[in-house]
Design a protein around this motif. Structure first.
Motif, PDB file in Angstrom:
ATOM      1  N   SER A 260       0.838  -1.200   0.000  1.00  0.00           N
ATOM      2  CA  SER A 260       0.000   0.000   0.000  1.00  0.00           C
ATOM      3  C   SER A 260       0.869   1.245   0.000  1.00  0.00           C
ATOM      4  CB  SER A 260      -0.926   0.030   1.227  1.00  0.00           C
ATOM      5  OG  SER A 260      -0.168   0.220   2.412  1.00  0.00           O
ATOM      6  N   LEU A 261       0.252   2.365  -0.372  1.00  0.00           N
ATOM      7  CA  LEU A 261       0.956   3.643  -0.319  1.00  0.00           C
ATOM      8  C   LEU A 261       1.257   4.027   1.127  1.00  0.00           C
ATOM      9  CD1 LEU A 261      -1.008   5.573  -3.081  1.00  0.00           C
ATOM     10  CD2 LEU A 261       1.421   4.965  -3.140  1.00  0.00           C
ATOM     11  N   GLU A 262       0.376   3.667   2.024  1.00  0.00           N
ATOM     12  CA  GLU A 262       0.603   3.963   3.436  1.00  0.00           C
ATOM     13  C   GLU A 262       1.845   3.245   3.956  1.00  0.00           C
ATOM     14  OE1 GLU A 262      -1.683   3.614   7.774  1.00  0.00           O
ATOM     15  OE2 GLU A 262      -2.702   2.982   5.936  1.00  0.00           O
ATOM     16  N   GLU A 263       1.988   1.969   3.588  1.00  0.00           N
ATOM     17  CA  GLU A 263       3.181   1.219   4.001  1.00  0.00           C
ATOM     18  C   GLU A 263       4.433   1.792   3.332  1.00  0.00           C
ATOM     19  OE1 GLU A 263       3.701  -1.121   6.218  1.00  0.00           O
ATOM     20  OE2 GLU A 263       1.614  -1.212   6.859  1.00  0.00           O
ATOM     21  N   ALA A 264       4.303   2.222   2.088  1.00  0.00           N
ATOM     22  CA  ALA A 264       5.441   2.826   1.382  1.00  0.00           C
ATOM     23  C   ALA A 264       5.907   4.085   2.106  1.00  0.00           C
ATOM     24  CB  ALA A 264       5.063   3.136  -0.057  1.00  0.00           C
ATOM     25  N   MET A 265       4.971   4.881   2.564  1.00  0.00           N
ATOM     26  CA  MET A 265       5.331   6.079   3.338  1.00  0.00           C
ATOM     27  C   MET A 265       6.116   5.709   4.593  1.00  0.00           C
ATOM     28  SD  MET A 265       1.910   8.470   3.122  1.00  0.00           S
ATOM     29  CE  MET A 265       2.532   9.509   4.438  1.00  0.00           C
ATOM     30  N   GLN A 274      13.777   9.687   0.104  1.00  0.00           N
ATOM     31  CA  GLN A 274      13.298  10.959  -0.428  1.00  0.00           C
ATOM     32  C   GLN A 274      11.918  10.882  -1.084  1.00  0.00           C
ATOM     33  OE1 GLN A 274      16.701  10.114  -0.598  1.00  0.00           O
ATOM     34  NE2 GLN A 274      16.872  11.576   1.072  1.00  0.00           N
ATOM     35  N   GLY A 275      11.458   9.680  -1.462  1.00  0.00           N
ATOM     36  CA  GLY A 275      10.162   9.639  -2.110  1.00  0.00           C
ATOM     37  C   GLY A 275       9.701   8.246  -2.486  1.00  0.00           C
ATOM     38  N   ILE A 276       8.557   8.219  -3.172  1.00  0.00           N
ATOM     39  CA  ILE A 276       7.873   6.989  -3.579  1.00  0.00           C
ATOM     40  C   ILE A 276       7.690   6.999  -5.088  1.00  0.00           C
ATOM     41  CG2 ILE A 276       5.670   5.725  -3.436  1.00  0.00           C
ATOM     42  CD1 ILE A 276       5.324   7.009  -0.629  1.00  0.00           C
ATOM     43  N   VAL A 277       7.849   5.830  -5.703  1.00  0.00           N
ATOM     44  CA  VAL A 277       7.462   5.623  -7.102  1.00  0.00           C
ATOM     45  C   VAL A 277       6.359   4.577  -7.085  1.00  0.00           C
ATOM     46  CG1 VAL A 277       8.184   4.990  -9.423  1.00  0.00           C
ATOM     47  CG2 VAL A 277       9.816   6.101  -7.892  1.00  0.00           C
ATOM     48  N   SER A 278       5.158   4.976  -7.485  1.00  0.00           N
ATOM     49  CA  SER A 278       4.004   4.083  -7.384  1.00  0.00           C
ATOM     50  C   SER A 278       3.379   3.785  -8.733  1.00  0.00           C
ATOM     51  CB  SER A 278       2.933   4.713  -6.486  1.00  0.00           C
ATOM     52  OG  SER A 278       1.746   3.921  -6.469  1.00  0.00           O
ATOM     53  N   GLU A 279       2.788   2.591  -8.849  1.00  0.00           N
ATOM     54  CA  GLU A 279       1.910   2.292  -9.983  1.00  0.00           C
ATOM     55  C   GLU A 279       0.790   3.336  -9.966  1.00  0.00           C
ATOM     56  OE1 GLU A 279      -0.534   1.417 -11.938  1.00  0.00           O
ATOM     57  OE2 GLU A 279       0.417   0.022 -13.291  1.00  0.00           O
ATOM     58  N   ILE A 280       0.534   3.969 -11.088  1.00  0.00           N
ATOM     59  CA  ILE A 280      -0.427   5.058 -11.123  1.00  0.00           C
ATOM     60  C   ILE A 280      -1.837   4.601 -10.736  1.00  0.00           C
ATOM     61  CG2 ILE A 280      -0.693   4.801 -13.622  1.00  0.00           C
ATOM     62  CD1 ILE A 280      -1.256   7.916 -11.373  1.00  0.00           C
ATOM     63  N   LYS A 281      -2.196   3.361 -11.037  1.00  0.00           N
ATOM     64  CA  LYS A 281      -3.534   2.887 -10.653  1.00  0.00           C
ATOM     65  C   LYS A 281      -3.704   2.914  -9.141  1.00  0.00           C
ATOM     66  CE  LYS A 281      -4.414  -0.103 -14.654  1.00  0.00           C
ATOM     67  NZ  LYS A 281      -4.642  -1.498 -15.106  1.00  0.00           N
ATOM     68  N   GLY A 282      -2.621   2.640  -8.411  1.00  0.00           N
ATOM     69  CA  GLY A 282      -2.694   2.700  -6.959  1.00  0.00           C
ATOM     70  C   GLY A 282      -2.974   4.105  -6.470  1.00  0.00           C
ATOM     71  N   VAL A 283      -2.427   5.110  -7.157  1.00  0.00           N
ATOM     72  CA  VAL A 283      -2.658   6.504  -6.787  1.00  0.00           C
ATOM     73  C   VAL A 283      -4.075   6.922  -7.155  1.00  0.00           C
ATOM     74  CG1 VAL A 283      -1.920   8.893  -7.162  1.00  0.00           C
ATOM     75  CG2 VAL A 283      -0.211   7.058  -7.021  1.00  0.00           C
ATOM     76  N   PHE A 284      -4.520   6.541  -8.346  1.00  0.00           N
ATOM     77  CA  PHE A 284      -5.882   6.894  -8.760  1.00  0.00           C
ATOM     78  C   PHE A 284      -6.932   6.218  -7.877  1.00  0.00           C
ATOM     79  CE2 PHE A 284      -4.753   8.050 -13.420  1.00  0.00           C
ATOM     80  CZ  PHE A 284      -4.547   9.371 -13.046  1.00  0.00           C
ATOM     81  N   LYS A 285      -6.626   5.027  -7.361  1.00  0.00           N
ATOM     82  CA  LYS A 285      -7.550   4.351  -6.450  1.00  0.00           C
ATOM     83  C   LYS A 285      -7.599   5.031  -5.089  1.00  0.00           C
ATOM     84  CE  LYS A 285      -7.393  -0.079  -5.970  1.00  0.00           C
ATOM     85  NZ  LYS A 285      -6.855  -1.446  -5.798  1.00  0.00           N
ATOM     86  N   ASP A 286      -6.499   5.690  -4.723  1.00  0.00           N
ATOM     87  CA  ASP A 286      -6.406   6.319  -3.402  1.00  0.00           C
ATOM     88  C   ASP A 286      -5.819   7.722  -3.539  1.00  0.00           C
ATOM     89  OD1 ASP A 286      -6.336   6.805  -0.688  1.00  0.00           O
ATOM     90  OD2 ASP A 286      -4.549   5.581  -0.332  1.00  0.00           O
TER      91      ASP A 286
END
Length: 378
Positions: A260-265, A274-286
């Motif tokens: 999850s993005l929360e766990e990535a944080m 310094q940052g996160i690189v995420s699958e864009i669908k994960g960002v659009f979902k949340d």
């Protein structure tokens, strides 16, 4: 079983003492505050990064889109072809051979054919000479072994592209690719393997040795899906930013830090990344995760098929995302230069917040719900 014991980066001695809030020598601010890259004066200093995926774009043999089979991915030809467009970085995958040479290759295994039978060999179990004998050869008149790829339905296809090129090493990339083009170096590890502390440290040190010797003034970003490796490479050096790669919840792994993005944080904040690189669908979902990431003073870059759609890229700019990794470098660079850069230039002395308020939060929320539904993956 002791050899497979998982470890935490906190167990590793700090080889390079890094202050808790140290600034980066090549990056005077984090991307979320406006990127400042150490590039030639003639190159633009962007607020929105454009990154070529595996150079000029990844290869998909079964794709009906010829652009996915144009140039061999992760090759010097692909990198220098990408450099012809206004990109800030190219992204590529680095693994280390059995004889300690960092090479550029995405897949965990090499697939080839011998006596009518397809076989596989792990890249990390080959020596450099063995690795380089696959695909086109640099030496005139010498024929390399044919490369194959496994399709989603389990079949094997010859890895055919319109313009082929030889496999290459990380050192060659530093020496033969346009020097002002940044490198997003993905540290590639097996998703399903548990790495011993000493082995993981050794791999990273081998890669760092080449980077420190040949990078010169080239902008560098490290990224990896392996959370221990991400935190460890941050601990081993303080010259270049480190980003944690995540599917953002679109895939599930045994290691919950990847889910999850929360766990990535959490991974980033615990390890000083310094940052996160995420699958864009994960960002659009949340989409609510974006302001949380920014409030944590982390940058956010995305990858995925939707990043080949201009409207999806523009939407991310409006959301405050810091950059995109794309396959269709020509088309998306045109979008960025045509739609996004003029807005940044025209904003003049406007605040960053005001320059991006093109939609209300309600309108943005509505569009975010529509995009994944309306845009079919390529």
């Amino acid at each position: 079983m002791a050899a497979l014991r998982a470890f935490h980066v906190s167990d590793v001695p700090n080889l390079d003492q890094v202050p808790e809030k140290a600034s980066l020598s090549l990056y005077s601010t984090r991307f979320s505050k406006g990127v400042e890259l150490n590039r030639a004066a003639s190159c633009r200093t962007p607020n929105f990064l454009l990154i070529g995926h595996r150079g000029h774009g990844m290869n998909i043999s079964q794709s009906s889109d010829s652009r996915m089979k144009a140039i061999k991915e992760n090759s010097l030809l692909s990198f220098n072809s990408a450099a012809k467009f206004p990109l800030d970085f190219i992204e590529f995958d680095v693994q280390v051979t059995k004889d300690d040479c960092p090479v550029i290759f995405h897949d965990d295994v090499i697939l080839s054919e011998e006596n009518g039978t397809i076989f596989e060999k792990r890249v990390t179990e080959l020596c450099l000479a063995e690795f380089l004998c696959y695909g086109p050869q640099k030496e005139a008149g010498k024929e390399g072994k044919c490369l194959y790829r496994k399709t989603k339905d389990g079949k094997y296809d010859k890895w055919n592209v319109e313009t082929d090129d030889s496999l290459c090493t990380l050192q060659e990339a530093f020496q033969k690719v346009e020097p002002s083009l940044g490198f997003n170096i993905e540290l590639k590890f097996d998703d399903y393997k548990v790495y011993q502390q000493d082995h993981l440290t050794h791999i990273l040190q081998v890669i760092l040795q080449v980077v420190f010797e040949f990078a010169r003034d080239r902008p560098i970003i490290f990224s990896t899906f392996q959370p221990d490796a991400a935190q460890l490479v941050r601990k081993l050096q303080n010259n270049y930013p480190v980003f944690f790669l995540t599917e953002g919840g679109t895939e599930t792994y045994y290691d919950v830090r990847r889910n999850s993005l929360e766990e990535a944080m959490k991974v980033c904040l615990e390890g000083g990344l310094q940052g996160i690189v995420s699958e864009i669908k994960g960002v659009f979902k949340d989409p609510g995760a974006v302001p949380k990431i920014k409030e944590s003073n982390l940058s956010l870059i995305t990858y995925g098929k939707l990043n080949n759609v201009p409207e999806a890229v523009y939407m991310q700019y409006l959301m405050g995302i810091d950059g995109v990794i794309v396959d269709f470098v020509e088309e998306i660079s045109r979008t960025v230069d045509g739609m996004i850069k003029p807005e940044e230039a025209a904003s003049g002395e406007e605040s960053e917040a005001n320059s991006k308020l093109r939609f209300s939060q309600k309108e943005l929320s509505f569009l975010l719900k529509l995009i994944p539904e309306l845009i079919q993956p390529h």
